[in-house]
Write a protein that holds these residues in place. Structure first.
Motif, short mmCIF file in Angstrom:
data_model
loop_
_atom_site.label_atom_id
_atom_site.label_comp_id
_atom_site.label_asym_id
_atom_site.label_seq_id
_atom_site.Cartn_x
_atom_site.Cartn_y
_atom_site.Cartn_z
N ALA A 90 10.92 -0.12 -14.65
CA ALA A 90 10.40 -1.43 -14.26
C ALA A 90 9.29 -1.23 -13.24
O ALA A 90 9.31 -0.28 -12.46
N THR A 91 8.32 -2.14 -13.25
CA THR A 91 7.21 -2.01 -12.32
C THR A 91 6.64 -3.36 -11.94
O THR A 91 6.72 -4.33 -12.71
N LYS A 92 6.05 -3.40 -10.74
CA LYS A 92 5.34 -4.59 -10.28
C LYS A 92 3.89 -4.24 -9.93
O LYS A 92 3.22 -5.00 -9.26
N TYR A 93 3.46 -3.08 -10.40
CA TYR A 93 2.13 -2.61 -10.08
C TYR A 93 1.41 -2.20 -11.36
O TYR A 93 1.97 -1.48 -12.19
N VAL A 94 0.18 -2.65 -11.51
CA VAL A 94 -0.61 -2.30 -12.69
C VAL A 94 -1.45 -1.07 -12.35
O VAL A 94 -2.44 -1.16 -11.63
N ASN A 95 -1.03 0.07 -12.86
CA ASN A 95 -1.75 1.33 -12.67
C ASN A 95 -2.43 1.68 -13.99
O ASN A 95 -1.80 2.21 -14.91
N MET A 129 0.56 7.66 -8.59
CA MET A 129 -0.60 7.84 -7.73
C MET A 129 -0.41 8.99 -6.75
O MET A 129 -1.37 9.49 -6.16
N ILE A 130 0.84 9.42 -6.58
CA ILE A 130 1.17 10.40 -5.56
C ILE A 130 1.33 11.79 -6.14
O ILE A 130 0.91 12.79 -5.54
N SER A 131 1.95 11.87 -7.32
CA SER A 131 2.17 13.18 -7.95
C SER A 131 2.21 13.00 -9.46
O SER A 131 2.17 11.88 -9.97
N ASP A 132 2.33 14.12 -10.17
CA ASP A 132 2.42 14.09 -11.62
C ASP A 132 3.86 14.06 -12.11
O ASP A 132 4.12 14.28 -13.30
N GLY A 143 12.12 5.35 -2.66
CA GLY A 143 11.31 4.53 -1.76
C GLY A 143 10.08 4.00 -2.48
O GLY A 143 9.82 4.33 -3.63
N CYS A 144 9.33 3.18 -1.78
CA CYS A 144 8.21 2.51 -2.44
C CYS A 144 7.13 2.14 -1.42
O CYS A 144 7.44 1.80 -0.28
N ALA A 145 5.88 2.22 -1.86
CA ALA A 145 4.77 1.83 -0.99
C ALA A 145 4.60 0.31 -0.96
O ALA A 145 3.89 -0.21 -0.10
N MET A 146 5.22 -0.38 -1.91
CA MET A 146 5.20 -1.84 -1.89
C MET A 146 6.33 -2.33 -0.99
O MET A 146 7.11 -1.54 -0.48
N ALA A 147 6.41 -3.64 -0.77
CA ALA A 147 7.32 -4.14 0.26
C ALA A 147 7.97 -5.46 -0.15
O ALA A 147 7.94 -6.44 0.60
N VAL A 166 0.90 17.96 -4.06
CA VAL A 166 0.90 16.73 -3.27
C VAL A 166 0.12 16.92 -1.97
O VAL A 166 -0.70 16.08 -1.58
N LEU A 167 0.34 18.04 -1.31
CA LEU A 167 -0.43 18.32 -0.09
C LEU A 167 -1.92 18.34 -0.39
O LEU A 167 -2.74 17.88 0.43
N GLY A 168 -2.29 18.86 -1.55
CA GLY A 168 -3.70 18.94 -1.91
C GLY A 168 -4.36 17.60 -2.08
O GLY A 168 -5.60 17.49 -1.97
N ARG A 169 -3.58 16.56 -2.35
CA ARG A 169 -4.16 15.23 -2.51
C ARG A 169 -4.53 14.60 -1.16
O ARG A 169 -5.37 13.71 -1.11
#
Length: 272
Positions: free
Chosen positions: A188-193, A165-168, A96-100, A30-33
Motif C-alpha cells: 500500500a502507498t500514499k506516495y506517487v513515485n 527513493m532511499i535504496s534499491d 518507519g516512514c518519511a511521511m507523517a 545508501v551512504l553513497g546517496r
C-alpha cells in the motif's frame, strides 16, 4: 512573489548506522546517496536514545523524518500468514516512514520519532522470500487475496514508494517477483513515485493506492501525495505493468463524511 517553502521529502544529514550494516554492499550504496551526511555509529537500530527515547523530539517530528536515516540489519527473518489483502507478510526491508500520517501505527514501537530504518541485508531477505515462495508451490485454490498467485505484502512497516527513493531494496524484491510465476508482491502507498514506472514488473507487483476524501487527507495524510495525484497515477501504473488496487481507508467520521466520500467516489469514477 514566491509561494511557501516546501520541505523536501528527504534531506538526509545524519545516518545512524550499525557496523554490520556498513559492511554490506547495500549499506555502502545508501551512504553513497548522501555522501555529506554525518555517520553516527549505533549498537542497535532499535535503541537510539537521542532519536527514539527523547520526548522533546515530538516537536521535531517532521524534521527528524526529513534529516535522519537509520541503517540496520534485520535479524529475524520470518514470513507470516496474513489472509486479508495478502496471503503472507514478508520480512520488512525498511521500518518507519518519511511521511507523517496522523493515524499511523508504526511509530508506537519507536517512541518519540520515526525516521526510516533501512535494512542492508537485502540478499538474506530476498533469499528467505524466494525459499518461502518455493515451499508453497502453485496456488491451487483461489481466495480473496488472488485467484492464482500467492500474494506477499512487502511493505507492512513502511511505504515502499518512499523506500525506493532511499535504496534499491524494493526494486530487488519486485525483480524477484517479476521472475516468479506463482507469486506477487503487494504494498500500500500514499506516495506517487513515478520512477517506479520504469521497472517493468510484468503484472507481478500489486500497488494499492490508499484514498480518502481530499479535505480529510489535507489534515491527516501529512507529507503524502495529494489525493488527486494518486487517482491520476492509477492508469499510468496500470500501463506500466502493475496491478493496481485502491484502498478506501481509513474512514474518519467528520460532520460531512458521507458527502465527502460520495464526492471521492465520483472523482475516481470520472478518472477510471
Amino acid at each position: 512573489m514566491t509561494g511557501p517553502r516546501v520541505r523536501p521529502m528527504l534531506d538526509v544529514r545524519r545516518i545512524y548506522a550499525e557496523d554490520a550494516a556498513l559492511e554490506l554492499p547495500r549499506g555502502q550504496e545508501v551512504l553513497g546517496r548522501w555522501p555529506d551526511a554525518e555517520i553516527v555509529p549505533v549498537a542497535s537500530h532499535w535503541n537510539i536514545p537521542e532519536v527514539h527515547g527523547d520526548e522533546r523530539n515530538v516537536q521535531r517530528w517532521v524534521r527528524i523524518k526529513t534529516e535522519a536515516l537509520v541503517l540496520g540489519v534485520k535479524k529475524s527473518l520470518v514470513t507470516r500468514p496474513n489472509g486479508r489483502s495478502a496471503d503472507f507478510i514478508a520480512p520488512s526491508t525498511a521500518n518507519g516512514c518519511a511521511m507523517a500520517c496522523a493515524y499511523c501505527y508504526v511509530p508506537r514501537r519507536k517512541g518519540y520519532s520515526n525516521p526510516v530504518t533501512v535494512f542492508a541485508n537485502i540478499e538474506q531477505i530476498t533469499k528467505h522470500v524466494a525459499r518461502n515462495i518455493a515451499k508453497q508451490g502453485p496456488k491451487t485454490e483461489p481466495n480473496q487475496c488472488d485467484p492464482d498467485a500467492w500474494v506477499y505484502d512487502i511493505g507492512e512497516n513502511s511505504d515502499c514508494s518512499v523506500d525506493a527513493m532511499i535504496s534499491d531494496n524494493v526494486r530487488d524484491l519486485c525483480d524477484l517477483f517479476r521472475m516468479t510465476p506463482t507469486a506477487k508482491a503487494s504494498f500500500a502507498t500514499k506516495y506517487v513515485n513515478r520512477d517506479l514506472l520504469d521497472w517493468d514488473p510484468m503484472g507481478r507487483t500489486r500497488i494499492r493506492f490508499s484514498l480518502m476524501p481530499h479535505e480529510t487527507a489535507k489534515v491527516t495524510d501529512i507529507r503524502t501525495s495529494p489525493i488527486a495525484e494518486r487517482i491520476a497515477a492509477v492508469n499510468d501504473f496500470v500501463g506500466a505493468g502493475y496491478e493496481v488496487h485502491l484502498n478506501f481507508s481509513p474512514v474518519i467520521l467528520t460532520p460531512t463524511w458521507e458527502s465527502d466520500w460520495a464526492e471521492l467516489l465520483r472523482q475516481v469514477d470520472d478518472v477510471l
